[in-house]
Structure formats: C-alpha cells, structure tokens
Design a protein around this motif. Structure first.
Motif, PDB file in Angstrom:
ATOM      1  N   GLU A  75       4.169  -4.705  -1.706  1.00  0.00           N
ATOM      2  CA  GLU A  75       3.870  -4.172  -3.035  1.00  0.00           C
ATOM      3  C   GLU A  75       2.732  -4.916  -3.742  1.00  0.00           C
ATOM      4  O   GLU A  75       1.853  -4.302  -4.337  1.00  0.00           O
ATOM      5  CB  GLU A  75       5.138  -4.220  -3.895  1.00  0.00           C
ATOM      6  N   THR A  76       2.754  -6.249  -3.658  1.00  0.00           N
ATOM      7  CA  THR A  76       1.713  -7.030  -4.336  1.00  0.00           C
ATOM      8  C   THR A  76       0.335  -6.720  -3.764  1.00  0.00           C
ATOM      9  O   THR A  76      -0.636  -6.566  -4.507  1.00  0.00           O
ATOM     10  CB  THR A  76       1.964  -8.563  -4.169  1.00  0.00           C
TER      11      THR A  76
ATOM     12  N   VAL B 158      -0.582  -3.992  -2.215  1.00  0.00           N
ATOM     13  CA  VAL B 158      -0.947  -2.626  -2.609  1.00  0.00           C
ATOM     14  C   VAL B 158      -1.526  -2.644  -4.015  1.00  0.00           C
ATOM     15  O   VAL B 158      -2.589  -2.066  -4.275  1.00  0.00           O
ATOM     16  CB  VAL B 158       0.272  -1.677  -2.527  1.00  0.00           C
ATOM     17  N   GLU B 159      -0.839  -3.336  -4.929  1.00  0.00           N
ATOM     18  CA  GLU B 159      -1.320  -3.400  -6.316  1.00  0.00           C
ATOM     19  C   GLU B 159      -2.723  -3.991  -6.388  1.00  0.00           C
ATOM     20  O   GLU B 159      -3.573  -3.517  -7.125  1.00  0.00           O
ATOM     21  CB  GLU B 159      -0.362  -4.243  -7.174  1.00  0.00           C
ATOM     22  N   LYS B 160      -2.932  -5.045  -5.604  1.00  0.00           N
ATOM     23  CA  LYS B 160      -4.253  -5.710  -5.612  1.00  0.00           C
ATOM     24  C   LYS B 160      -5.349  -4.718  -5.203  1.00  0.00           C
ATOM     25  O   LYS B 160      -6.393  -4.613  -5.842  1.00  0.00           O
ATOM     26  CB  LYS B 160      -4.234  -6.895  -4.636  1.00  0.00           C
TER      27      LYS B 160
ATOM     28  N   VAL C 272      -5.201  -1.427  -5.136  1.00  0.00           N
ATOM     29  CA  VAL C 272      -5.321  -0.308  -6.086  1.00  0.00           C
ATOM     30  C   VAL C 272      -6.180  -0.725  -7.286  1.00  0.00           C
ATOM     31  O   VAL C 272      -7.005   0.052  -7.775  1.00  0.00           O
ATOM     32  CB  VAL C 272      -3.933   0.178  -6.545  1.00  0.00           C
ATOM     33  N   LYS C 273      -6.006  -1.957  -7.714  1.00  0.00           N
ATOM     34  CA  LYS C 273      -6.810  -2.456  -8.841  1.00  0.00           C
ATOM     35  C   LYS C 273      -8.308  -2.364  -8.494  1.00  0.00           C
ATOM     36  O   LYS C 273      -9.114  -1.895  -9.295  1.00  0.00           O
ATOM     37  CB  LYS C 273      -6.402  -3.904  -9.137  1.00  0.00           C
TER      38      LYS C 273
ATOM     39  N   ARG D 177      -9.462   1.288  -8.344  1.00  0.00           N
ATOM     40  CA  ARG D 177      -9.600   1.939  -9.659  1.00  0.00           C
ATOM     41  C   ARG D 177     -10.880   1.525 -10.367  1.00  0.00           C
ATOM     42  O   ARG D 177     -11.369   2.228 -11.247  1.00  0.00           O
ATOM     43  CB  ARG D 177      -8.381   1.627 -10.530  1.00  0.00           C
TER      44      ARG D 177
ATOM     45  N   SER E  36      -4.700   5.656  -6.292  1.00  0.00           N
ATOM     46  CA  SER E  36      -3.418   4.993  -6.523  1.00  0.00           C
ATOM     47  C   SER E  36      -2.838   4.492  -5.205  1.00  0.00           C
ATOM     48  O   SER E  36      -3.435   4.693  -4.138  1.00  0.00           O
ATOM     49  CB  SER E  36      -2.440   5.940  -7.223  1.00  0.00           C
TER      50      SER E  36
END
Lengths: 286, 243
Positions: free
Chosen positions: B43-44, B46-48, B50-51, B54, B61
C-alpha cells in the motif's frame, strides 16, 4: 527524450529510400529530425531526395545499384564527403529472383544474394568506423520468409535468412562499440498500387473480399500492413527508445507466422468486416 | 500521429505498478497522456507512485491487494474499471523471482511464482478483456523474464513461468485479434540478473518502459503476438565470447 523528434541531429542512410517502403522510412526519419541519404537505381529518386531536403535540410538522393560493388563503394565515398557522422543504416533494398528448385538459374540466384546480402555487407563494412564513433545502429529489413516460407522462394528466403544471421553477428561484434543491429521482418504489406485499389473499393466489402481480404484461415489480423507500420518499427529501433534492443528480429506481420493450425468461422464477431475496414483505413492515415 | 502524446486519453491498467519496471511504465504512459491505474501489493509503495503519477495527470490512481488471490484480483479490476470507466491498455508487469533448480526449488516457492507471474497475468487478462472486446480495441503487454528463451543455472521456476507467459500472449492474440485486441510481450533480464550481454550495462526500467510504450501505441499496430527482448542481445552469443 523528445518523442516527436526522436532522431534529432542524427544522420541516416536508407537504401532504396526513394520509393515504396524505403520512402516511408526516410520520410519518417526526416520528420523526426534526421538528415537522410537515400539511394536507388532509378534516377527519379532525385524527387524524393528534394522532398526530404525540404523536411530535413541536407538530405539527398545518390544514385546507386546495390548489386554492384563499385556502385556501393562510390556511394559510401559520396556520403562521407557530405557528412562527418553516420548514426543509422537502414537497409530496405531487396529483390526476389527465385525459381522452382529444379530450374534454379545461377545468375538469378546470385543476383538475389548480391542485392539482398552483399549490398548491406559492403555498406556495413564501409560505414563501420563512422558507426563506432556515434555508437550508431543498423536496421535490416528482412521478411517473414527468413523463418517460414512457401514454394518457389529459395533464393529470396535463403538470402533473407542470411540477413538475419548477419544482423545477429553485427550485434555481437558491434556491442563493444555500442553499435546495435536489428531486423524487421515484414509480412504482407500493401504496395502503393494495392493501397490505391483499396481506397477505390473502400465501400464495397464484397469486392474487397474478392480481391484479397484475407479470411480467418490466413491472417488473424484480417488484412495486410502498410509501409507506415514498417517505418514506425524502424523509427523505434533507430531511436533511443530501443537503446537496449539489439540482435532482435521484430515480426511485423499481423501475426501471419505464429499460427499453427488452420481455423475457420471461429467465434467471429458479427461486425468484423466493418472492423476490418476501419482498421485498414486507420492504417493508411499519414 | 503525435509522438509526444502517443496514448492521449487512453485508459491503462498497470499491474505491479509500484515495482521498478511497472512504475517506469506507469509514469511514461501518464507522460504520454494516458489515464493510469496501478495495481500492486504494498500500500505504501502504491501511494508513493500514485503521488508521482498525479503530478503528471490528476486522473491517475492506484489500489493495493493480494495479487495471488483470484477474489482480490477481481476486486482490484473492479476498482480500476470504476476509476477509469473502461480499459484500453493492460500491462501485466507484476512478478516475482525465487531461485532454485529442478531439485532444490521449494514447492511453496514455485507455487508462489506461478501465482504472481503466470496466474496473475491470466486472471487480470480474463477480467479486463471483456471491456476491450466491447470497445473493439485493446492492447495487452505482458512483461516477463528473458529466461523464456535462453537459460542460466538455478532459475527453473522463473524460466517455466516466463515460457508460459510468452505462449499465453500469443494465444490471447489469436483469440482476440478479431476484436482488435492485440497482445505482445517484452522479455528482459529479471531482477538485474547479470549475464553475457553484448551491450555493456544492464537495461534499466526506462528501457522496458519505452518498449511497453511502443507496444501500446499505434506505432506497432501491425505487430501482434510478438516477443521483444530488451536485454542488450543477451541470447545471441554462441558459447564463449570471441574477440
């Protein structure tokens, strides 16, 4: 990477670059910023040379018969007088003078090898020092007949298989200098005449089928490719997009060679003829 | 064709999109105008990613889930389709590599590799292909190891997986090209395996990404069911290196 100027500041040599597939390749290269030196037997290639010069100043046509050693060597000299760098050689030239096995004519067989194989060997030899300096690359247009083939094709198929092997040898030998060598193997490509015919008949699906729309038994892509497709494959290989691709043979054949068993009327969508038509129209957009 | 924006407005799903290769593919696709969804396990990470995505395109996303579990994969595909509306491009970049020869390869390791490499590729393809068929267009790119074509010691599991993926790619093309869904695969030296390679230096994730871009756009529209090695010509040495 500038994707709309993939060959900015590069210099390319395209054999048989005045007409047909070679013209598409050289126009593509020129649009992406390369200075193009094209050759051909027919002096009318000058017109293509002038067109290229307008797109990418410095480009020109030089007359050359790729089957003759003196011609090729003179071509190399003339190119090197005009430029101090060569980044790419794209060998489009190719002919087919094949006969049935019991009727093979020595001269026709040898002529095929001279044009298809010896021509690029001489070019690679002549431009090798220049390619070393630029960490350049070589692209050889081969054919699907380098792998699978049909009858009455021995001279052509053997010369093109040799072309593939030659490219692999260049890839291994050139690696230490950063020189890449790759092959594009086109399948069925519409000639400009076939393409015209296609547009004449674009709305008459039945007639199109008659004149050569391929069915499920032949070509899973339902049709032939265009020279644009080959030009785009060459552009990819010539550019830094393919910086780590070497010794590869790209089958640009709409899947003609990967089929094993014949199949017919197998889960065909009801609108597949329309799809095929759209696909073909799309393919010829310049 | 606008070469600066080769995937304008297209919807792309990249599995393993938080890993090095998947991430490079996702970023390059976004740069070329695609709306990208990445699917991966951590998850971490993926978030990185995605940031970063974006910053290029707000519509990108990402979702995290277990790529070994069929139900979780189905759920991830639902999320992706909800986010994108449809799917035009599927890149199967998820994979894992565990060493071992035929004798020493642990059963669990082999099953894990099959799940992560082969089964995930097949499951994602199965879930996404109906949308491509409805759209009458689609591009599938499977990324795997170049051990599919040439071997090295102690890599039995990944070699088998890679071979399976290459054959699967051809077959997907065979079945779905009538809907204008193409499939191609890219093979590269997995996990930075060093080997005999004519071109000095190993290919980076961006080299694989460029190949994936080429296979996803119209530049390669006549090329289907093909396999492109991005490995600096690793397979072409016969025996010992000559002078």
């Amino acid at each position: 990477m500038k994707y709309n100027r993939l060959l900015e500041g590069k210099v390319a040599v395209i054999t048989s670059g005045a007409h047909g597939m070679g013209k598409h390749v050289s126009v593509w290269y020129a649009r992406h910023g390369a200075i193009c030196f094209i050759n051909g037997r027919d002096p009318s290639g000058v017109e293509t040379g002038e067109m290229l010069n307008e797109i990418s100043p410095g480009s020109c046509f030089i007359r050359c018969d790729m089957s003759k050693r003196e011609d090729v060597e003179s071509f190399i000299r003339q190119v090197l007088e005009r430029t101090d760098r060569i980044d790419n050689i794209t060998n489009v030239v190719g002919i087919n003078r094949s006969d049935l096995t019991d009727q093979v004519d020595d001269e026709r067989f040898e002529y095929t090898q001279q044009v298809n194989l010896y021509g690029i060997m001489r070019l690679a030899r002549g431009f090798w020092p220049s390619l070393k300096k630029t960490r350049g690359n070589i692209i050889l247009i081969s054919t699907i007949h380098s792998g699978a083939t049909f009858g009455k094709n021995s001279a052509y198929a053997s010369s093109k298989s040799a072309t593939n092997a030659f490219a692999r040898a260049l890839a291994v030998e050139g690696a230490q200098y950063g020189i890449r060598a790759n092959v594009v193997c086109p399948g069925g490509i519409y000639s400009s005449r076939q393409q015209e015919r296609y547009f004449e008949l674009r709305d008459d699906i039945e007639k199109l089928t008659d004149i050569g729309m391929r069915g499920e038994g032949g070509h899973p892509d339902y049709g032939s490719g265009s020279s644009n497709d080959i030009a785009n494959a060459c552009l990819f290989l010539a550019s830094d997009m393919a910086a780590h691709v070497t010794g590869a043979a790209i089958m640009s054949d709409g899947g003609a060679t990967f089929q094993s068993h014949k199949f017919r009327d197998f889960r065909t969508p009801s609108d597949y003829r329309d799809l095929w038509r759209e696909f073909m129209l799309d393919r010829y957009e310049l | 064709m606008d070469y600066q924006c080769l995937l304008a407005g297209r919807s792309a799903i990249v599995t393993g999109g938080a890993g090095s290769v998947g991430r490079a593919v996702a970023l390059l696709y976004a740069t070329h105008g695609a709306n990208v969804v990445i699917l991966d396990e951590d998850e971490t990470e993926v978030e990185k990613t995605v940031k970063d995505l974006r910053e290029i395109n707000q519509k990108c996303s990402g979702f995290a889930g277990n790529l070994r579990d069929p139900e979780s994969i189905a759920q991830l595909c639902d999320y992706a389709i909800n986010a994108l509306g449809t799917a035009d491009i599927l890149v199967n970049a998820a994979g894992s590599y565990l060493p071992g020869d035929a004798e020493t390869l642990e059963e669990d390791d082999f099953i894990a590799m099959l799940d992560k490499n082969v089964n995930s590729t097949i499951r994602f393809t199965k879930a996404i292909i109906p949308y491509m068929c409805d759209n009458r267009q689609g591009d599938i790119i499977n990324i795997t190891s170049d051990l599919a074509t040439a071997s090295m010691p102690g890599t039995a599991g990944i070699a088998a997986c890679a071979g399976a993926i290459v054959a699967f790619t051809r077959n997907v093309t065979m079945d779905y090209i009538r809907y204008r869904v193409r499939a191609n695969c890219i093979v590269y030296p997995f996990d930075g395996i060093e080997g005999r390679r004519p071109l000095t230096g190993a290919p980076g994730p961006e080299d694989v990404a460029n190949a994936a871009l080429w296979y996803a756009c119209k530049m390669s529209r006549f090329i289907i069911g093909d396999m492109l090695p991005v490995n600096g010509g690793m397979d072409y040495f016969a025996g010992m290196r000559g002078e």
